[in-house]
Design an enzyme around this catalytic site. Structure first.
Site, PDB file in Angstrom:
ATOM      1  N   TYR A  25       0.837  -1.204   0.000  1.00 36.25           N
ATOM      2  CA  TYR A  25       0.000   0.000   0.000  1.00 36.25           C
ATOM      3  C   TYR A  25       0.869   1.250   0.000  1.00 36.25           C
ATOM      4  CZ  TYR A  25      -3.142   3.665   1.693  1.00 36.25           C
ATOM      5  OH  TYR A  25      -3.836   4.841   1.833  1.00 36.25           O
ATOM      6  N   SER A 107      -4.284  12.219   8.115  1.00 35.79           N
ATOM      7  CA  SER A 107      -5.169  11.939   6.988  1.00 35.79           C
ATOM      8  C   SER A 107      -6.610  11.719   7.435  1.00 35.79           C
ATOM      9  CB  SER A 107      -4.674  10.687   6.256  1.00 35.79           C
ATOM     10  OG  SER A 107      -5.615  10.237   5.300  1.00 35.79           O
ATOM     11  N   GLN A 128      -5.637  16.795   7.182  1.00 37.10           N
ATOM     12  CA  GLN A 128      -5.880  16.701   5.738  1.00 37.10           C
ATOM     13  C   GLN A 128      -7.317  16.266   5.479  1.00 37.10           C
ATOM     14  OE1 GLN A 128      -6.148  13.331   4.253  1.00 37.10           O
ATOM     15  NE2 GLN A 128      -6.771  14.229   2.303  1.00 37.10           N
ATOM     16  N   TYR A 130     -10.323  15.084   2.817  1.00 39.30           N
ATOM     17  CA  TYR A 130     -10.889  14.646   1.544  1.00 39.30           C
ATOM     18  C   TYR A 130     -12.325  15.155   1.493  1.00 39.30           C
ATOM     19  CZ  TYR A 130      -7.079  11.339   0.639  1.00 39.30           C
ATOM     20  OH  TYR A 130      -5.855  10.767   0.388  1.00 39.30           O
ATOM     21  N   THR A 156      -6.980  18.041   0.023  1.00 42.25           N
ATOM     22  CA  THR A 156      -6.451  17.290  -1.110  1.00 42.25           C
ATOM     23  C   THR A 156      -7.398  17.424  -2.285  1.00 42.25           C
ATOM     24  OG1 THR A 156      -5.231  15.719   0.267  1.00 42.25           O
ATOM     25  CG2 THR A 156      -5.836  14.992  -1.933  1.00 42.25           C
ATOM     26  N   LYS A 252      -3.428  20.818  -1.598  1.00 41.00           N
ATOM     27  CA  LYS A 252      -2.510  19.752  -2.014  1.00 41.00           C
ATOM     28  C   LYS A 252      -2.986  19.107  -3.320  1.00 41.00           C
ATOM     29  CE  LYS A 252      -0.449  15.452  -0.219  1.00 41.00           C
ATOM     30  NZ  LYS A 252      -0.996  14.454  -1.160  1.00 41.00           N
ATOM     31  N   HIS A 276       0.202  13.088  -5.733  1.00 39.82           N
ATOM     32  CA  HIS A 276      -0.318  12.059  -4.822  1.00 39.82           C
ATOM     33  C   HIS A 276       0.630  10.865  -4.753  1.00 39.82           C
ATOM     34  CE1 HIS A 276      -4.204  11.519  -2.609  1.00 39.82           C
ATOM     35  NE2 HIS A 276      -3.710  10.314  -2.446  1.00 39.82           N
ATOM     36  N   ARG A 279       0.178   7.997  -7.213  1.00 38.55           N
ATOM     37  CA  ARG A 279      -0.897   7.046  -6.939  1.00 38.55           C
ATOM     38  C   ARG A 279      -2.214   7.406  -7.626  1.00 38.55           C
ATOM     39  NH1 ARG A 279      -0.172   3.869  -2.606  1.00 38.55           N
ATOM     40  NH2 ARG A 279      -2.214   4.130  -1.648  1.00 38.55           N
TER      41      ARG A 279
END
Length: 388
Positions: A25, A107, A128, A130, A156, A252, A276, A279
């Protein structure tokens, strides 16, 4: 205790100690992994200028990122599933960063929750975000970060749609891990990791489970997360999130000069040049190759940071000399965490700091803020001649 001289030493220990699905991962990119590879290999194209007969005493790597004092201009990047690399991984990484004097970024997809990390540290960390379709959940998540006194919100922008990472699919990645015959066989060889995970505060996504209606365990989590990343995210929504947050915002995922200019318009305090970690969009340029064009586009109107491919203090120095005001390490600290927990993160930071300090001296610089292009030898075609 093994002798650690570079980040690769920690990576080898990480691979031996952590289950394959979690090592993969961290150590993978999307599709062919071209961008993932070039994030690191493109640093090698830039060479350093050695200078001599310079007084090297009194060197300092201290600097600032978004107005916060840092022991060196690096932050621990947000990494999902950090708590599966080592028991209580986010908490231990955050404490190591705090003691060293650099920012830690938690995260959204962390195992330890915002509250867990806040209760384990004494200084503000960064959070961070999402963006999700569930706006009520996002608003409550932002409020939780406010309540925890997070000093910056890192939004992000490049995960509206999830890039395909072949290794994760083949490994059946999940938290907790799916128990297939292959994964059971691998887990049986990672007994030290397993014993520590039995003592972990959490083994599920702490920022989600128990905070979303209908999500009380991992059985219903995978379907929810797969549907939740917001494909409609645009600059108007970003501006509204910034207003709702009310504090410092770092954007980001900037990889294009035009997007950097838009980040200026919404009032970002800093932008992170990032793909990223290779990724998401495979085939995109490496972060270090794109960095100069972003700096040319925005100048000193916004603080420009860089994320992607940094595995040494020399890599960091090259990014700073090109003009970045801050850098981020993700995999580099994950290797340390997976290898030796909090102590491993500290060792990763110590290795990078020593490399930065020594290289500065050999380049004839005593202050990290004095680094510039005069310290580098850059190929004439480094940025490439691309037709759009």
């Amino acid at each position: 205790m093994p002798t650690i001289t570079n980040i690769q030493d920690l990576k080898r220990l990480h691979e031996r100690r952590v289950p394959r699905m979690f090592f993969d991962y961290a150590e993978s990119g999307s599709w062919t992994e071209q961008t993932f590879r070039e994030n690191t290999s493109d640093f090698e194209k830039i060479r350093l200028r050695q200078r001599v007969a310079v007084d090297m005493t009194g060197r300092s790597t201290e600097s600032e990122m978004i107005g916060e004092e840092v022991a060196m201009p690096v932050a621990l990047a947000p990494v999902g599933l950090t708590g599966m690399q080592h028991a209580d991984g986010e908490m231990k990484a955050a404490r190591a960063a705090e003691k060293f004097g650099v920012p830690f970024t938690l995260s959204t997809m962390s195992i330890n929750s915002i509250e867990d990390v806040a209760g384990f540290t004494s200084k503000p960390f960064w959070f961070q975000l999402y963006t999700m379709r569930d706006t009520d959940y996002v608003n409550r998540l932002i409020q939780r970060a406010k309540d925890a006194k997070c000093s910056a919100l890192v939004i992000t922008l490049d995960l509206q749609i999830l890039g395909q990472r072949h290794k994760d699919i083949k490994n059946g990645l999940s938290a907790p891990p799916k128990l297939t015959p292959k994964s059971i066989a691998n887990l049986m060889t990672k007994w030290a990791w397993g014993i520590e995970m039995l003592t972990a505060k959490r083994r599920e996504f702490g920022n989600i489970v128990g905070h979303v209606q209908g999500i009380s365990d991992t059985s219903s989590l995978s379907t929810w997360t797969a549907e939740q990343f917001d494909p409609s995210l645009d600059w108007d929504k970003i501006a509204k999130i910034k207003e709702h947050w009310g504090g410092k915002v770092i954007l980001k995922g900037i990889l294009d000069a035009e997007d950097a200019k838009m980040a200026l318009k919404v009032g970002a305090d800093a932008i992170i040049v990032s793909n990223h970690g290779g990724r998401q969009l495979d085939g995109a340029l490496s972060s270090i190759r794109v960095l100069p064009s972003i700096l040319d586009a925005v100048g000193d109107q916004v603080e420009v940071h860089m994320d992607g491919g940094i595995r040494s203090g020399q890599d960091m120095l090259k990014a700073l000399a090109l003009g970045a005001k801050g850098t981020y390490i993700g995999r580099a600290f994950i290797y340390g965490l997976g290898a030796m927990g909090q102590q491993g993160v500290t060792q990763a930071l110590e290795v990078i700091h020593k490399e930065l300090d020594t290289t500065m001296a050999l380049c004839g610089e005593t202050k990290v803020g004095d680094l510039g292009r005069h310290n580098l030898l850059i190929p004439e075609d480094f940025e490439g001649r691309w037709q759009a």
